[in-house]
Design an enzyme around this catalytic site. Structure first.
Site, mmCIF file in Angstrom:
data_model
loop_
_atom_site.group_PDB
_atom_site.id
_atom_site.type_symbol
_atom_site.label_atom_id
_atom_site.label_comp_id
_atom_site.label_asym_id
_atom_site.label_seq_id
_atom_site.Cartn_x
_atom_site.Cartn_y
_atom_site.Cartn_z
ATOM 1 N N ASP A 71 -8.426 -9.108 3.690
ATOM 2 C CA ASP A 71 -8.256 -8.039 4.672
ATOM 3 C C ASP A 71 -9.358 -7.996 5.721
ATOM 4 O O ASP A 71 -10.301 -7.204 5.581
ATOM 5 C CB ASP A 71 -8.209 -6.686 3.938
ATOM 6 N N GLU A 91 -12.816 -2.453 11.739
ATOM 7 C CA GLU A 91 -12.750 -1.688 10.488
ATOM 8 C C GLU A 91 -13.856 -2.106 9.526
ATOM 9 O O GLU A 91 -14.475 -1.265 8.881
ATOM 10 C CB GLU A 91 -11.375 -1.897 9.840
ATOM 11 N N GLU A 93 0.817 -1.213 0.000
ATOM 12 C CA GLU A 93 0.000 0.000 0.000
ATOM 13 C C GLU A 93 0.854 1.269 0.000
ATOM 14 O O GLU A 93 0.584 2.207 0.741
ATOM 15 C CB GLU A 93 -0.974 -0.007 1.179
#
Ligand code: GCV
Length: 656
Positions: free
Chosen positions: A330, A358, A257
């Site tokens: 993820d 998240e 990332e």
């Protein structure tokens, strides 16, 4: 203290009613012990054990004794005559024994005829904070970083809470590490935190930016094989150990990332990890090197970590542990386990779970995560791992985690890292008894609610293997349509769900991305065949035709509608269950949890309606009559935005 044994007196409950006089704001976490005396301050980890017992223990006198032959951090607790003896090979073991005794007291268990023997399953039980120098917490939903302007009382409570469940390490800063994490000023701050956590047996670790030799050191390169670069790291590490003699080591996100890494200099992950490991080794430090890597052009993100790390199996130094997220994409509500765990045979590995929610409703939804971790461990043998890491859900909110029930995930993480064989129910029961009340009706009802909560979230968000269909940026609500022009495809939901006129799902079979091949042969075969693939992972591995016949006899489309609707009904049931618990819970926490459960109920309708109405534009099939029909319009939901960043919890969810 120089005496080897320390006899603690029996204390009486002097302050009955103390707890009810305090604000019930969740700030005391699960450590809601009545203070029975004010002890003299004794330093060191053993001193902490004594202090905790003197302050809170109400039973027979306790002897703390060092004893050779016991496992590191393990302990025995035995009743001997009118005393209780806690024995351990090291002081941390004594502290964990003391907390065990206090837990028995708090959960209303017997504290007589004790014969307990415990040792931790993993040596390293570590939290990862994703805290930034400006005090924001990436994917943090409970306020600002507790390390921004550390308040000694809060830090002490944080340390006590961790030690009480056996957590013995903490990474203070975000894996997206700013180079200034290694500046002298930051290191001084880390030292001060380390000094405050040390008496609780907690070591600190830091995330590092791989390009630090350039950005902090002013060197022209960060090539891990360059002598000057190695020299720079050596000096930096020496500086750290001068300040923090028991510093634990580094956590590294590299070439992921946009973060820098050894590949920027033509080197491998092993070159990068081993260089740092070599520098840390003389100090007994370790490197936790993350396997969370994926390239924008990859046709299947789920294949990436395996492709990059398998060729390096066996090449990592003995003080490197590869830290792998539980699933290959993820932290989704449900993923299969990351196939690296069963593939790598010659590399030390640790699992990274996410406690912060998240992708699970942030600090608004009640989702108890221990069942997810149990599911993971039904595929990955706990003994194949060296350690467990948990991405923390902690901030400076008064109740620490933003949602009273999110505290349970912090608690469960520590307990599971200590003993992964503990069942989610055992952990939920003991957390509830300590945090609210040990009343059996309350504990059995609410523990069931907690146990059902993860499957409910999967149902109303992403049933049947669907994944990554979240709103962009903050990942809170549904946006299966989210696909801004120019954004890399693997950051958009259509890359994952691939809805079309034929069906829904990512073909990862041998005719597709062949991701199934990364699993052991038996699982590969199971997942590869649409008729044997577990239905809860169906669209993860297959592009499932809308008319595919499911085990229930329904078509896939009808089943999808039912699953989403089941999820909504579950959230309503949770709200009703909680409402019935009013008489057991103090007013403040009762109404705060109730408010969140109402948000969760509304959000579950939002998820169901958004996903079904959007997918219906591909399936062109009616929503079955026996399913509650959407109460929203697709257009309205497609235009709805929650204007928050990835550092905030939405005040409320869908509120049109
Ligand atoms: C810390 C996901 C999250 C990022 C996180 C990253 C990681 O992509 O959305 O916020 O960055 O995982 O685990 O490194």
């Amino acid at each position: 203290m120089t005496t080897k044994q320390f006899l603690l007196s029996t204390f009486f409950l002097l302050m009955a009613g103390w707890s009810t006089a305090n604000a019930e704001d969740g700030s005391r976490l699960w450590l809601r012990l009545d203070n029975v005396s004010n002890p003299t301050t004794i330093t060191g980890v053993k001193g902490t054990a004594m202090t905790e017992l003197q302050t809170y223990w109400q039973g027979s006198p306790v002897v703390l004794k060092r004893q050779k032959g016991l496992a590191k951090d393990g302990y025995t607790i035995k009743s001997q005559g009118d005393k209780i003896v806690i024995a351990a090979a090291n002081d941390a073991g004594l502290l964990y024994g003391a907390y065990h005794l206090l837990r028995l007291q708090q959960t209303g268990n017997t504290t007589t005829s004790l014969d307990i023997s415990e040792k931790p399953f993993y040596d390293l039980r570590i939290l990862n904070h994703w805290d930034n120098p400006d005090g924001t917490c990436e994917r943090g939903f409970a306020g600002k970083s507790i390390f921004l302007n550390p308040n000694p009382e809060r830090l002490k409570m944080y340390a006590r809470a961790n030690a009480s469940v056996g957590i013995n390490g903490t990474v203070l800063n975000n894996v997206n590490a700013k180079p200034e994490a290694l500046s002298t000023a930051s290191l001084e701050k880390a030292k001060s935190i380390a000094d405050q956590l040390r008496p609780y047996g907690i070591r600190v670790y830091l995330s590092i930016n791989f390009a630090s030799p350039i950005k902090v050191g002013g060197l022209p390169t960060a090539d891990p094989l360059d002598k000057k670069v190695v020299g720079w790291w050596k000096e930096k590490v020496n500086e750290i150990y001068k300040l923090i003699p028991d510093f634990g080591g580094f956590l590294v996100k590299a070439n992921s990332e946009g973060e820098p890494g050894p590949q920027d200099f033509g080197r491998t992950h092993a070159d990068g990890a081993n260089m740092l490991a070599g520098v840390l080794k003389p100090h007994k430090g370790i490197v936790m090197w993350r396997a969370f890597v994926y390239a924008p052009q990859s046709p299947d993100r789920a294949n990436q970590a395996y492709l990059e790390f398998m060729p390096l199996d066996g090449q990592f130094a003995d003080n490197v542990i590869i830290q792998i997220k539980n699933g290959p994409v993820d932290f989704q509500p449900r993923e299969p386990y990351s196939p690296l765990f069963t593939a790598m045979q010659k590399t030390q590995m640790m699992v990274e779970f996410q406690l912060t929610q998240e992708y699970l409703g942030a600090a608004n939804h009640l989702v108890y995560l221990a069942p997810m971790w149990q599911e993971f461990f039904s595929f990955v043998k706990p003994s194949s791992l060296r350690a467990m890491a948990g991405v923390a859900n902690i901030g400076d909110d008064i109740n620490w985690c933003g949602h009273h029930f999110a505290q349970a995930n912090w608690y469960a993480f520590g307990r599971a890292a200590w003993n992964p064989a503990l069942t989610p129910k055992e952990i939920a029961d003991e957390w509830l008894a300590q945090t609210f009340t040990d009343n059996p009706s309350f504990v059995s009802t609410v523990s069931q609610l907690m146990l059902d909560s993860r499957e409910a979230a999967v149902s109303y968000m992403m049933p049947l293997g669907i994944h990554h269909i979240f709103a962009g940026v903050h990942h809170y609500g549904p946006e299966p349509w989210y696909s801004p022009k120019g954004l890399r495809a693997d950051w958009t939901p259509p890359y994952y769900h691939k809805a079309d006129a034929v069906g829904l799902g990512f073909n990862r079979t041998l005719t597709g991305s062949a991701n199934v091949k990364q699993y052991p042969e038996a699982l590969c075969q199971l997942y590869n065949d649409i008729n044997t693939c577990p239905e809860n992972l169906l669209t993860w591995f297959h592009h499932v035709p809308w008319n595919h016949k499911m085990k229930s006899g329904r078509t896939f489309w009808d089943e999808l509608c039912h699953k989403y609707d089941d999820g909504v009904h579950e959230t309503r049931r949770f709200l009703a269950m909680w409402d019935a618990m009013q008489s057991y819970v103090d007013a403040q926490r009762f109404s705060e949890v109730q408010r969140k459960l109402r948000i969760q109920t509304r959000d579950s309708e939002w998820w169901r309606d958004a996903c079904l109405l959007y997918f219906q534009t591909f399936s062109h099939r009616p929503i079955p009559q026996d399913v509650e029909h959407p109460v929203h319009n697709l257009d309205e939901m497609m235009n709805f935005r929650i204007p928050i960043s990835m550092y905030e919890n939405p005040q409320c969810g869908y509120n049109k």
